[in-house]
Write an enzyme that holds these catalytic residues in place. Structure first.
Site, PDB file in Angstrom:
ATOM      1  N   LYS A   1       0.768  -0.781   0.132  1.00 20.92           N
ATOM      2  CA  LYS A   1       0.238   0.079   0.295  1.00 20.92           C
ATOM      3  C   LYS A   1       0.538   1.069   0.284  1.00 20.92           C
ATOM      4  CE  LYS A   1      -3.923   2.073   2.189  1.00 20.92           C
ATOM      5  NZ  LYS A   1      -4.968   1.796   3.756  1.00 20.92           N
TER       6      LYS A   1
ATOM      7  N   SER B   1      -9.416   2.046   2.909  1.00 19.79           N
ATOM      8  CA  SER B   1      -8.870   2.967   2.063  1.00 19.79           C
ATOM      9  C   SER B   1      -7.199   2.243   1.253  1.00 19.79           C
ATOM     10  CB  SER B   1      -8.458   3.830   2.681  1.00 19.79           C
ATOM     11  OG  SER B   1      -6.940   3.483   3.918  1.00 19.79           O
TER      12      SER B   1
ATOM     13  N   SER C   1     -10.203  -0.727   6.956  1.00 22.77           N
ATOM     14  CA  SER C   1      -9.522   0.113   5.965  1.00 22.77           C
ATOM     15  C   SER C   1      -8.677  -1.501   5.407  1.00 22.77           C
ATOM     16  CB  SER C   1      -8.739   0.324   5.520  1.00 22.77           C
ATOM     17  OG  SER C   1      -9.407   2.093   5.728  1.00 22.77           O
TER      18      SER C   1
END
Lengths: 516, 97, 499
Positions: free
Chosen positions: A81, A156, A180
């Site tokens: 990420k 997210s 997330s």
């Protein structure tokens, strides 16, 4: 064939790498090819680090040839990420304000992955500064759900989830602040885990909400998630909030995969109105399945959970408003409006106006408000008290049950654009996941079926007490094994969307089979 | 009304966000709804309840007073939007020292 | 009105108004590493060379508390008679300014590490107990250079340059309670407080406390109210006062300026002011539209600090002898009256006297030389006593030579001349300049006889019983021997001669 390599789990890849059936370079190349063939549709990646990935893979191969002892994930590829700093790749956090920023250091998570021989394929897309539940808040365009490209992959950590779901990588790293990791995993039909807060280091994780942010694994199987969980976890002296205790035995628990005699608590407050019927149906079936596997199911009440969402949307933006103040155009990142006549304050304001998206601006202002003199007690202060009550609810519930369960998120993947203009509607995606972020305890999402009304994945959330992360894997693996047996294979095999991707990718690759 | 447009404009200034008038209008409407929603925490009576700042109940986490390597010369400045004399160059600052 | 055209004369101002003062002092701690990272606190000239992701506040970086900074702060609190918190936290102080890489400063807000202490100071025979409100710990900011303006200051600058080497150095803030009742002595009390605080910190070894280098910085708060009124006036804060002299001048100026404002029927504006070191005046800083709301909240990246009672007691037991205790002990050892001790202190001579005594001199002699001849020389040259190029050991040797009769006072002063001029040690100077008391009776006798012969009326007086007149003859002998005669011996010989 390279496409077969991308179908393997991390555990399987680790095994054939270990017995040298295949090289790490071949594995990496297969995944890079898969990314090249599919990412124009999925947009999971913001940066693909092809050269450095192949170099890292080659180094693993050399190490293996030299007889060095290597871990179970050496040579296995991963999507990171874009919230973790990398010394050899840009780090944007999905924001224009950091577009092109090259960090001068590695996050601890990044360094541990490298030390474990994991091959970093690149940086995965995300909601800007981890604020969002759909990846639509990325400044660089949303990622898409491989099940249905017109839908969100969650957020997210949407890019991380999409990459794993689209078979671009067997493993991905995400971060979970309000859900997330778990929510994207649920809407993509894969496994996502939020370890105990502090279980893995936040050093080098660009902060959104300091007391909530938790790095964690995304994978297609519970065992894969456990292997990744183990690789990144453990005390870090660079992070004062990191847990100074042994990593819970998550891999052993994933292999144990048995729930006989375990007490499973269904949380009353996490269900009912506002939840999609198909989600509730699959959840109910999962609970019955647990019972049939030998678990004892009880109902528990956590009365303050209904205040978890408002408490979270006070605490997280407050901490974020402070954490994001450093993005002012003075030392790195975007600087806008510096035409030689303006003051520093003006340039800061123009930079942040240009560099931040709408959701980030909303949360910064909300957080500033909640911390303001005169409002602090009623908002931030009160929210921290509610947090104590939620922790007490968990403590009481864990007296009655060894793990708690709920749906991971109230609905399946919603269409891109559906909630983009309605912040409150977007926030509701976090309803079930937020309590564990506030309390810091461990939680996992494992796929438990498709919602009948839309054929989209539903996730079962399992929650365990602080530092009892292994229980998640024990229960999750048991559910996964039983369901996969029931389905005749992994849930992803039922996805026509993924099949369509495969086909398009196959056409694109022009039957380029085999490896060098 | 939970939060006024003027308050939103003030918050934007405080947080160094040069919002346009339209943006202020737009955000004011949204924040009004959000603030009303989060204000629900006030329904909870919590007079004797201590606030939780850390989920981790530890204290006294320290580092020893010893040196570690610094960033190599130039690396700190390498990403600066503007630099001069080995320093970060920033626009003129209004206000006292 | 913040800048009245004329000030009120100081004596007039303190006759009609009563000042209240307060001081906030920032101390850079001399730990090896910075407050929250492993960068050095001592570094060379190259800007931005002693930095890392943490003190640069780069995205993803996290602070970790340096245990030595906590220890030093507790020791400071103990030396200032404070209570030490059993549990406290750091807090974020949020505001935008380019000298703070994170745009917030990690500090302490409503939970300081030390509270509620005091420090006794003296001005002449006035003793004031200055209350200490709190002692807390925070991180220092980077340093700025302002380019393009006329004076190198912020106003009129085109742009600024920032060096973050200093960012993250541990900073202790010591805040006094307001100090009323000092009257006309307010400026001296303020100066005495900073001086004593500095000495305490130096004794503890927690900082090199060099005001001129910025490791000790003061903000001075002053308010005045009409004499006899029960309410206090509005206070101003004068920031970054960087010398002891300036502390005194800032207080003095503010009293005069605020008196002029009130005399004109105006109100004193609560504001931050800047001291001009060259003129000793203060001017208004840029007035803030509203009081700053720092939106303090507990620092989530750091865990609470809970010093154990055992640790605090260990630190308390290991405290060195503090300046006040040391002065009391020395005064008793030297058997000096209060006024003499105060004079020594005022001249900055206590250490020097102590070292001179340690080198063998009698306390009275040591005091005499340092407060007498040497202080005179220092004042003449415009330097501090300690800056004179003569060591306590050397002064002790001179005192010894006088005590044994090898030198008299006048010769000793000549020896000091030589030493101050760099001619070497006392013995070297004495030899080179042939400084010796004439104790050869032969030479003395001829001078004695000459003096007797030249002063018959004095001789007559002596013979008639007025032996005090012998002093005149001694003087003549001294003159004849260019001051090198042993005066006592000369007197003896004179009396012998005259029967």
């Amino acid at each position: 064939m390279s496409s077969e390599l991308t179908r393997l789990t991390a555990a399987e890849l680790g095994a054939i790498l270990a017995d040298r059936t295949i090289s790490a370079v071949e594995v990496t190349r297969a995944h890079l090819d898969r990314i090249a063939a599919t990412d124009s549709r999925v947009h999971a990646f913001l940066h693909v680090a092809g050269e450095s990935a192949l170099a890292a893979a080659a180094a693993v191969d050399a190490s293996r040839a030299a007889g060095d002892p290597l871990g179970p994930l050496a040579g296995v590829p991963l999507a990171l990420k874009d919230v973790f700093v990398t010394a050899d790749m840009p780090t944007t956090c999905g924001s224009r304000i950091l577009e092109g920023w090259q960090p001068p250091y590695d996050a601890t998570v990044t360094a541990r992955l490298r030390r474990a021989g994991v091959v970093l394929l690149g940086k995965a897309n995300m909601d800007e500064f981890a604020m969002g539940s759909s990846t639509e808040n990325s400044a660089f365009g949303p990622s898409r759900n491989p099940w249905d490209l017109s839908r969100v992959p969650g957020g997210s950590s949407g890019g991380s989830a999409a990459a794993v779901t689209a078979y671009q990588a067997p493993l991905a790293m995400g971060t979970d602040t309000g859900g997330s990791i778990r929510q994207p995993a649920a809407v993509c039909g894969i496994v996502g885990v939020k370890p105990t807060y502090g279980g893995s280091s936040r050093y080098g994780l660009v902060a959104f909400a300091s007391s909530l942010d938790t790095p964690g694994p995304l994978a297609r199987t519970v065992l894969d998630a456990a292997l990744l969980h183990e690789a990144i976890s453990g005390h870090d002296p660079c992070d004062s909030t990191s847990v100074d205790a042994p990593v819970p035995p998550v891999v052993a628990a994933a292999r144990q995969a048995d729930v006989a005699g375990l007490r499973v608590g269904v949380v009353t407050e996490l269900g009912g109105e506002g939840y999609q019927p198909g989600v509730l149906a699959r959840f109910g079936q999962a609970v019955e399945l647990l019972e049939s596997l030998g678990a004892k199911v009880v109902e528990v009440s956590c009365p303050h959970f209904r205040y978890a969402l408002p408490a979270y949307y006070l605490i997280a933006p407050s901490e974020a408003s402070s954490n994001l103040a450093r993005f002012d155009g003075m030392r790195y990142g975007l600087r806008a409006g510096d035409d030689g006549t303006r003051s520093a304050d003006e340039v800061m304001s123009l930079t942040r106006e240009a560099g931040f998206g709408a959701e980030v601006k909303r949360r910064i202002m909300l957080g500033t408000y909640a911390l303001s003199s005169g409002y602090y007690d009623a908002y931030y202060g009160k929210a921290q008290q509610v947090r104590t009550l939620i922790i007490r609810d968990f403590d009481a519930a864990f007296e009655q049950a060894d793990v708690l369960v709920s749906p991971t998120t109230p609905t399946t993947a919603f269409p891109i654009g559906e909630r983009a203009d309605d912040p409150m509607a977007m926030y509701l995606a976090d309803l079930c996941t937020i309590p564990s972020d506030l309390a810091g305890n461990a939680a996992l999402s494992v796929p438990c079926g498709l919602a009948p009304e839309d054929g989209l994945p539903v996730g079962l959330q399992i929650m365990a007490p602080v530092l009892a992360d292994d229980r998640l894997y024990r229960v999750g693996a048991a559910v996964e094994a039983a369901l996969q047996q029931h389905w005749g294979g992994p849930l992803l095999a039922q996805s026509s969307g993924i099949a369509a991707l495969d086909e398009a990718a196959g056409r694109q690759q022009g039957g380029r089979c085999g490896t060098a | 009304m939970s939060i006024t447009r003027d308050e939103v404009a003030h918050l934007a200034r405080l947080s160094r966000l040069a919002l346009s008038e339209d943006e202020i209008d737009h955000f004011a409407g949204q924040l009004d709804v959000i603030v009303a929603a989060v204000a629900r925490v006030q329904e909870v009576t919590a007079d004797e309840i201590p606030p939780t700042t850390h989920a981790v109940p530890r204290v006294n986490v320290f580092r020893e007073d010893r040196l570690l390597p610094c960033l190599p010369a130039g690396l700190a400045l390498s990403q600066a939007p503007a630099a001069e004399q080995s320093r970060f160059r920033v626009p003129r600052i209004l206000g006292e020292d | 009105m913040t800048e009245p055209a004329t000030l009120v004369a100081y004596d007039d101002a303190v006759a009609r108004y009563e000042p209240v003062i307060g001081l906030e002092t920032h101390v850079e701690l001399g730990t090896t590493a910075k407050m929250f990272c492993g960068c050095p606190t001592r570094f060379g000239a190259e800007p931005n060379s002693a930095v890392c992701p943490v003190c640069l506040g780069l995205p993803g970086s996290l602070p970790v508390t340096n245990v030595a900074a906590i220890e030093y702060t507790i020791r400071i609190g103990l030396a200032l008679n404070c209570g030490i918190a059993s549990w406290c936290r750091f807090a974020r102080k949020n505001y935008f300014y380019p000298d703070m890489p994170k745009d917030y400063q990690i500090s302490q807000y409503d939970e300081p590490l030390c509270t509620d202490g005091w420090l006794d100071v003296s001005v002449g025979d006035q003793h004031v107990r200055v209350g200490i409100e709190r002692v807390h710990l925070e991180e220092d900011t980077g340093k700025s250079l302002h380019v393009g303006g006329a004076t190198g200051r912020i106003h009129g600058a085109d742009y600024s340059l920032f060096d973050y080497n200093r960012a993250g150095i541990p900073l202790v803030e010591v805040v006094t309670k307001p100090v009323p009742g000092t009257g006309a002595l307010a400026p001296e009390v303020a100066r005495a407080y900073v001086t004593e605080l500095r000495d305490v910190l130096r004794t503890l070894g927690v900082s090199d406390v060099r005001m001129e280098e910025g490791s000790l910085r003061c903000d001075v708060n002053v308010s005045i109210a009409p004499a006899g009124s029960s309410a206090w006036g509005t206070r101003t804060e004068t920031k970054n006062v960087n010398s002891l002299r300036s502390v005194e001048r800032a207080v003095r100026f503010e009293i005069q300026r605020q008196a002029a404002v009130l005399d004109a029927g105006q109100k004193v504006v609560q504001e931050t002011r800047h001291l001009h070191e060259d003129t000793g005046t203060t001017t208004s800083g840029r007035s803030k539209e509203e009081a700053q709301d720092y939106r303090y909240f507990p620092e989530p990246d750091l865990l609470p600090v809970a010093p154990s009672p055992d640790w605090v007691e260990e630190l308390r037991a290991a405290l060195p002898e503090l300046p006040a205790a040391r002065r009391a002990r020395l005064q008793a050892e030297w058997e000096l009256p209060d006024l003499d001790m105060a004079a020594l202190r005022h001249a900055g001579a206590i250490d020097l006297v102590e070292q001179t005594v340690a080198a063998g001199a009698a306390p009275a002699d040591a005091r005499k030389w340092w407060l007498g001849e040497l202080l005179r020389r220092a004042n003449e040259s415009g330097v501090e006593l300690a800056a004179l190029p003569v060591t306590p050991a050397q002064v002790a040797r001179v005192a010894e030579l006088v005590a044994t009769g090898a030198l008299n006072d006048k010769l000793a002063r000549q020896a000091l001349d030589g030493m101050l001029a760099g001619e070497g040690d006392p013995d070297q100077v004495v030899a080179a300049r042939s400084l010796a008391v004439v104790s050869d009776d032969g030479e003395l006798l001829s001078a004695v006889d000459a003096a007797i012969a030249a002063n018959p009326d004095v001789v007559a007086k002596i013979r008639s019983g007025k032996t005090a007149a012998a002093g005149v003859l001694v003087g003549a002998v001294m003159k004849a021997t260019r001051g090198q005669a042993d005066a006592t011996r000369a007197r003896e010989l004179i009396m012998e001669r005259l029967g």
